[in-house]
Design an enzyme around this catalytic site. Sequence first.
Site, PDB file in Angstrom:
ATOM      1  N   GLU A  58       0.816  -1.211   0.000  1.00  0.00           N
ATOM      2  CA  GLU A  58       0.000   0.000   0.000  1.00  0.00           C
ATOM      3  C   GLU A  58       0.854   1.267   0.000  1.00  0.00           C
ATOM      4  OE1 GLU A  58      -2.724   2.587  -0.279  1.00  0.00           O
ATOM      5  OE2 GLU A  58      -3.448   0.521  -0.093  1.00  0.00           O
ATOM      6  N   SER A  61      -6.212   0.920  -5.874  1.00  0.00           N
ATOM      7  CA  SER A  61      -5.509  -0.334  -5.564  1.00  0.00           C
ATOM      8  C   SER A  61      -6.075  -1.513  -6.344  1.00  0.00           C
ATOM      9  CB  SER A  61      -5.597  -0.636  -4.065  1.00  0.00           C
ATOM     10  OG  SER A  61      -4.990   0.382  -3.311  1.00  0.00           O
ATOM     11  N   HIS A 114      -1.547   3.092   4.414  1.00  0.00           N
ATOM     12  CA  HIS A 114      -2.520   3.868   3.645  1.00  0.00           C
ATOM     13  C   HIS A 114      -2.598   5.304   4.180  1.00  0.00           C
ATOM     14  CE1 HIS A 114      -6.369   4.997   1.802  1.00  0.00           C
ATOM     15  NE2 HIS A 114      -6.300   3.905   1.050  1.00  0.00           N
ATOM     16  N   ASP A 123       1.232  -0.188  -4.926  1.00  0.00           N
ATOM     17  CA  ASP A 123      -0.020  -0.164  -5.690  1.00  0.00           C
ATOM     18  C   ASP A 123      -0.211   1.158  -6.423  1.00  0.00           C
ATOM     19  OD1 ASP A 123      -0.466   1.306  -3.373  1.00  0.00           O
ATOM     20  OD2 ASP A 123      -2.393   0.376  -2.908  1.00  0.00           O
ATOM     21  N   HIS A 124       0.195   2.257  -5.821  1.00  0.00           N
ATOM     22  CA  HIS A 124       0.067   3.578  -6.454  1.00  0.00           C
ATOM     23  C   HIS A 124       0.877   4.585  -5.654  1.00  0.00           C
ATOM     24  CE1 HIS A 124      -2.719   4.490  -3.179  1.00  0.00           C
ATOM     25  NE2 HIS A 124      -3.430   3.427  -3.510  1.00  0.00           N
TER      26      HIS A 124
END
Length: 625
Positions: free
Chosen positions: A289, A331, A444, A504-505
Site C-alpha cells: 500500500e 488499488s 494507507h 499499488d500507487h
Amino acid sequence: MLGKPSYGIVMVNRRRLGRKTGLVNYLAQEWMAILTLAVLLFKSIVLMGFVYSPDKSVIDITRGFNNIRYMSVCVAFLIIIVSFNYLAKGKGRLWLLLILNFLCSFLYVFDAVYLRANGNFLSTQLLRQTGNVNNLWGSIFAMFRPCDIVFFIDIPILVAILIITRKMYYSSPLFTSMKTRLIAFGSLFAMSVAFIIGSYIVIDVYGNNKYAYIFHTYWKPEATICNASPLGYHLYDCYVFFADFRPYEISEKERTEIQKWIDDKKENLPDNSYKGMYQGKNLLVLQVESLENFVIGQSVNGQEITPILNKLLKNSIYFDNYYTQVNEGTSSDAELMTNTSVFPVRKGSTFFRFPYTEYNSLPKIMGKYGYSTKAIHPDDGAYWNWKEALTNMGFQQCIDSKSFKMDEIIFLGLSDGSYFRQIKDTIIQQKQPFYNFMITLTSHSPFEMPKEHQYLNLDSYLENTRLGGYFQSINYTDRYIGTFLDELDKAGILDNTVVAIYGDHDSVHKYFDDQIREIKPSQSWWLENDKKIPLILYEKGQTPQVIHTTGGQIDLMSTLLYSFGIEKSEYESTSFGRNLLNTQQDYVLLADGEFRGNIDKAKQKELLDGLEYADMAIKTNFFKK
C-alpha cells in the site's frame, strides 16, 4: 385645521405603495437569482483554477477562466439550475436558490477533494462503490484544504441576509400564480437546453475539430470538464452512467482492431538469459500500500526508511523506472493490471462494474502449469469487490478478513504486523509450486501511525507532517515484511520462491504534494516522485541488477511469465503490456494519457488507442473463450 385625507387619496397612495413594494420584491427576488448565477459561475471558475493549477490547492482564477472552453455553454447549464427557483413561491424562491447554491458548492468542493486524491472528478459510477467509504473518511478529510472554504463562504452571508429581511419582502406580483411561475421556469429551462443542443450540433456533430467537443470523454479528465464545464460534465456523466446499463456490443471491425493493436505490440525478439530463470519456483507477489519509489535507499536522521527493501535489493532485479497506471479503481486497478495485463476501464472501478469479465490471467496460466493459487487480503472481500473479481479471475482460493483474528486494527483494518504473523503458516504449509498474491493495508493515507508503531526518530520539522507520517508508515510495513520473509526463510520456503514486491500507487505525493513543498528545511530527494513505484524481483542468492527500462503495472504479468519460462504464445495475444526483461521499447502510458520514457509522437497516438481498446475489451468480455 387639516381634515382627514379623502378616500380617493388613500387608495391612490396604497396603489403607489403597492407598486413600489411589488417592484422592490421583484428586484429582490430576481437579483437573488442573478446573484446565484454569478456566484455559481465564479465557483465554476475557481474549480477550473484548481484543475489547471500545478498545485491543486492554489486558486488560479486566470487559469480557471481561460480553461472553460465554452463559457456560454457553462452559463447555460447554470441557468438550468437557477431556473428551478420559479417552482417555489414568494420567499420560498429565495431559500430554494440558496439550497441550489449550497448543493452545487457541495459538489464542487468534493470535486476538488477527489481531484487531489485521484486526478479525476466525482462520477456517478462511485455510487456503486459507496461501501468503500466507511473506513476511508480519514483519508477523505485529509484531502480538504483551507482554500476550499471559498466554495461556501457566501452561504452564511446569504442565510443572514434572508433571516434579517424575512419580514421585508413577500412575493413579486409577476410570479404569484403557478401558471406564471411555470412559464418562467419552462422558458428559461427550454432556452438553455435549446442553446446547449444547438451548440452540440454545431461543435460536436458538424464541427471539424476532432479535439473540440462539448460531450466527449477524453483520457485526460481535465479536457472533458474543460469543454463541458463543471456542471455540464456532471450532467453528461449521469447520462453516461445510465447508458452504461445497456448491453455492450462490439462489431467485428472493432474486434479486429483490438486484436491487431495487441498483436502489433509484439516485438518478436530472440529469447535472452532471463527466459525461464525462475522456472519451477514458487511465486509470491506482494502489493504494498502506497509504496513510492523515492524512499528506496533513503534515510532520515541517519535511519533507513526501508532497511528491509534495501537489503532485498542485494539479491534482486530492481526496476527503478516503474510507474503506477491505476485509474479510478486505485488499488484494485493495480490488482487487475498485475494479474491480467489489461488497462482498467476509463470510468469507475473495473472490479465493481465488470467483476465477471473473463481474462487470460496470471492465476489461470500458472494454474495451468500445476501451480496452486491464492489471493490473500487482510480486508473484507466486499471492499472494492475484490474477492468477487479475483475469484472470477481464476484464483483457486481467496482469503479475506474472515479468516483472520482482528486483534490489532490500524486505520483501514488488520495491521500488517498481525496480518503477516497470521498468514505465514498457511503459506509454509501450502502445496508447491504456488502463486500467492498478497496486499498490505497499514501504510494507507492519511499516514497517522499509532505512537507505539513509530520507529523512526524524526527531526522536529518532520514531526506531525504528512511526509513524516508517511515515512513512519512505510517504515512500519517494511519492518514486518522483513519479519514475514524471515519466517518463510526459516521454514525453507525462500529457497525455492521468487518474491515480487511493488507499490499499488503513488500516495503522499499524490495527496499531499503541496504540504511536502511547505516543509523547511527540505531535501531534494523527497520533493519529486512523478508516479514512480518500485518493482523488486527478489530471489535468495540472486546477483543484484538494476534495470532502467521504463514500464508500468500493465507489464508485470508478461515479465513474470517470461522469467518463469512460460511460452509467449500463452499470453502475448491477450496482453496489453510488454515483457520488461526483453524489450527494445522504453516507455509507459499513464492512466491520464501521458507518457514517460522515450517514445516518438507518432507512436504515442497509436499507443493511446490501447486505453480505449482495453475499455471495450472489458465491457464486451472480449477474452471470453
